[in-house]
Design a protein around this motif. Sequence first.
Motif, PDB file in Angstrom:
ATOM      1  N   PRO A   1       0.719  -1.238  -0.080  1.00 26.92           N
ATOM      2  CA  PRO A   1       0.074  -0.114  -0.224  1.00 26.92           C
ATOM      3  C   PRO A   1       0.912   1.160   0.120  1.00 26.92           C
ATOM      4  N   GLY A   2       1.967   1.280   0.650  1.00 25.24           N
ATOM      5  CA  GLY A   2       2.686   2.394   0.531  1.00 25.24           C
ATOM      6  C   GLY A   2       3.411   3.029  -0.668  1.00 25.24           C
ATOM      7  N   LYS A   3       3.904   1.874  -1.344  1.00 22.88           N
ATOM      8  CA  LYS A   3       4.535   2.089  -2.726  1.00 22.88           C
ATOM      9  C   LYS A   3       3.558   2.417  -3.486  1.00 22.88           C
ATOM     10  N   ALA A   4       2.320   1.685  -3.574  1.00 31.08           N
ATOM     11  CA  ALA A   4       1.370   2.122  -4.458  1.00 31.08           C
ATOM     12  C   ALA A   4       0.740   3.570  -4.232  1.00 31.08           C
ATOM     13  N   ALA A   5       0.689   3.967  -2.977  1.00 32.33           N
ATOM     14  CA  ALA A   5       0.155   5.211  -2.606  1.00 32.33           C
ATOM     15  C   ALA A   5       1.380   6.247  -3.176  1.00 32.33           C
ATOM     16  N   LEU A   6       2.432   6.078  -3.226  1.00 34.09           N
ATOM     17  CA  LEU A   6       3.627   6.852  -3.636  1.00 34.09           C
ATOM     18  C   LEU A   6       3.446   7.037  -5.180  1.00 34.09           C
ATOM     19  N   LEU A   7       3.358   5.701  -5.902  1.00 33.85           N
ATOM     20  CA  LEU A   7       3.041   5.927  -7.184  1.00 33.85           C
ATOM     21  C   LEU A   7       1.928   6.742  -7.706  1.00 33.85           C
ATOM     22  N   GLU A   8       0.841   6.560  -6.994  1.00 34.22           N
ATOM     23  CA  GLU A   8      -0.344   7.597  -7.246  1.00 34.22           C
ATOM     24  C   GLU A   8       0.015   8.643  -7.153  1.00 34.22           C
ATOM     25  N   SER A   9       0.581   9.093  -5.849  1.00 31.07           N
ATOM     26  CA  SER A   9       0.926  10.659  -5.993  1.00 31.07           C
ATOM     27  C   SER A   9       1.800  11.078  -6.922  1.00 31.07           C
ATOM     28  N   ILE A  10       2.803  10.138  -7.334  1.00 29.48           N
ATOM     29  CA  ILE A  10       3.774  10.849  -8.420  1.00 29.48           C
ATOM     30  C   ILE A  10       2.835  10.959  -9.580  1.00 29.48           C
ATOM     31  N   GLN A  11       1.996  10.128  -9.703  1.00 28.69           N
ATOM     32  CA  GLN A  11       1.094  10.397 -11.101  1.00 28.69           C
ATOM     33  C   GLN A  11       0.596  11.609 -10.941  1.00 28.69           C
ATOM     34  N   ASP A  12      -0.188  11.906  -9.883  1.00 33.32           N
ATOM     35  CA  ASP A  12      -0.889  13.009  -9.520  1.00 33.32           C
ATOM     36  C   ASP A  12      -0.077  14.451  -9.620  1.00 33.32           C
ATOM     37  N   THR A  13       0.978  14.270  -8.815  1.00 32.66           N
ATOM     38  CA  THR A  13       1.664  15.446  -8.929  1.00 32.66           C
ATOM     39  C   THR A  13       2.925  15.692  -9.793  1.00 32.66           C
ATOM     40  N   GLY A  14       3.466  14.566 -10.414  1.00 36.42           N
ATOM     41  CA  GLY A  14       4.657  14.699 -11.291  1.00 36.42           C
ATOM     42  C   GLY A  14       5.686  14.869 -10.677  1.00 36.42           C
TER      43      GLY A  14
ATOM     44  N   ASP B   1      12.454  -5.194 -15.222  1.00 34.21           N
ATOM     45  CA  ASP B   1      13.250  -5.141 -16.482  1.00 34.21           C
ATOM     46  C   ASP B   1      12.919  -3.800 -17.265  1.00 34.21           C
ATOM     47  N   THR B   2      11.942  -3.063 -16.709  1.00 39.93           N
ATOM     48  CA  THR B   2      11.609  -1.953 -17.162  1.00 39.93           C
ATOM     49  C   THR B   2      11.379  -0.942 -16.144  1.00 39.93           C
ATOM     50  N   PRO B   3      11.831   0.369 -16.206  1.00 38.82           N
ATOM     51  CA  PRO B   3      11.678   1.275 -15.143  1.00 38.82           C
ATOM     52  C   PRO B   3      10.020   1.576 -14.751  1.00 38.82           C
ATOM     53  N   VAL B   4       9.866   2.030 -13.507  1.00 37.47           N
ATOM     54  CA  VAL B   4       8.520   2.371 -13.121  1.00 37.47           C
ATOM     55  C   VAL B   4       8.430   3.797 -12.959  1.00 37.47           C
TER      56      VAL B   4
ATOM     57  N   THR C   1       5.953   5.580 -16.023  1.00 33.29           N
ATOM     58  CA  THR C   1       6.342   4.979 -17.362  1.00 33.29           C
ATOM     59  C   THR C   1       4.957   4.189 -17.469  1.00 33.29           C
ATOM     60  N   PRO C   2       4.759   4.045 -18.932  1.00 34.97           N
ATOM     61  CA  PRO C   2       3.681   3.280 -19.216  1.00 34.97           C
ATOM     62  C   PRO C   2       3.600   1.803 -18.466  1.00 34.97           C
ATOM     63  N   PHE C   3       4.540   1.332 -18.169  1.00 35.70           N
ATOM     64  CA  PHE C   3       4.672   0.046 -17.380  1.00 35.70           C
ATOM     65  C   PHE C   3       4.297   0.319 -15.851  1.00 35.70           C
ATOM     66  N   GLY C   4       4.926   1.536 -15.560  1.00 34.58           N
ATOM     67  CA  GLY C   4       4.641   1.802 -14.010  1.00 34.58           C
ATOM     68  C   GLY C   4       3.048   2.171 -13.884  1.00 34.58           C
ATOM     69  N   GLN C   5       2.299   2.670 -15.145  1.00 33.12           N
ATOM     70  CA  GLN C   5       0.744   3.029 -14.792  1.00 33.12           C
ATOM     71  C   GLN C   5       0.253   1.626 -14.966  1.00 33.12           C
ATOM     72  N   ASP C   6       0.595   0.673 -15.511  1.00 33.91           N
ATOM     73  CA  ASP C   6       0.227  -0.706 -15.669  1.00 33.91           C
ATOM     74  C   ASP C   6       0.534  -1.297 -14.331  1.00 33.91           C
ATOM     75  N   LEU C   7       1.702  -1.380 -13.704  1.00 33.44           N
ATOM     76  CA  LEU C   7       1.777  -1.844 -12.311  1.00 33.44           C
ATOM     77  C   LEU C   7       0.914  -1.328 -11.580  1.00 33.44           C
ATOM     78  N   LEU C   8       0.742  -0.142 -11.645  1.00 34.71           N
ATOM     79  CA  LEU C   8      -0.026   0.686 -10.407  1.00 34.71           C
ATOM     80  C   LEU C   8      -1.512   0.002 -10.565  1.00 34.71           C
TER      81      LEU C   8
END
Length: 118
Positions: free
Chosen positions: A18-31, A59-62, A78-85
């Motif tokens: 949950p912590g890493k997912a929340a961080l990815l969501e926030s990066i997606q929102d804030t850039g 094998d691909t950056p998030v 990245t597109p992979f990061g969006q897919d992972l989230l």
Amino acid sequence: MAKLKLTLVLDSGARIGPGKAALLESIQDTGSISASARSMAMDYKRAWLLVDSLNKAFDTPVVERTTGGAGGGGARLTPFGQDLLSRYQRLQGAVTKLATDDLAAIEQRALPEAGPKV
């Protein structure tokens, strides 16, 4: 109500919870990694270590960082990061839905004060 927290543990030992997912969501929102860290009351170094651990787990950056310029630097999934989230969020939703009745039954038996958490 009781809730589940989903943590995926890869064969390599890397974890996504949950912590890493929340961080990815926030990066997606804030850039921004630093803006995300601030919004989560997290130190930038900690946020960067979490992002770096995700980037090293696949094998691909998030997350990709952009260097500063007139508007400063930034970060984006990245597109992979969006897919992972998206997949993590879908799994979390499915697990929560599947467990709703069992969680409610367990919560009915739980005491309001559980004592020290060990």
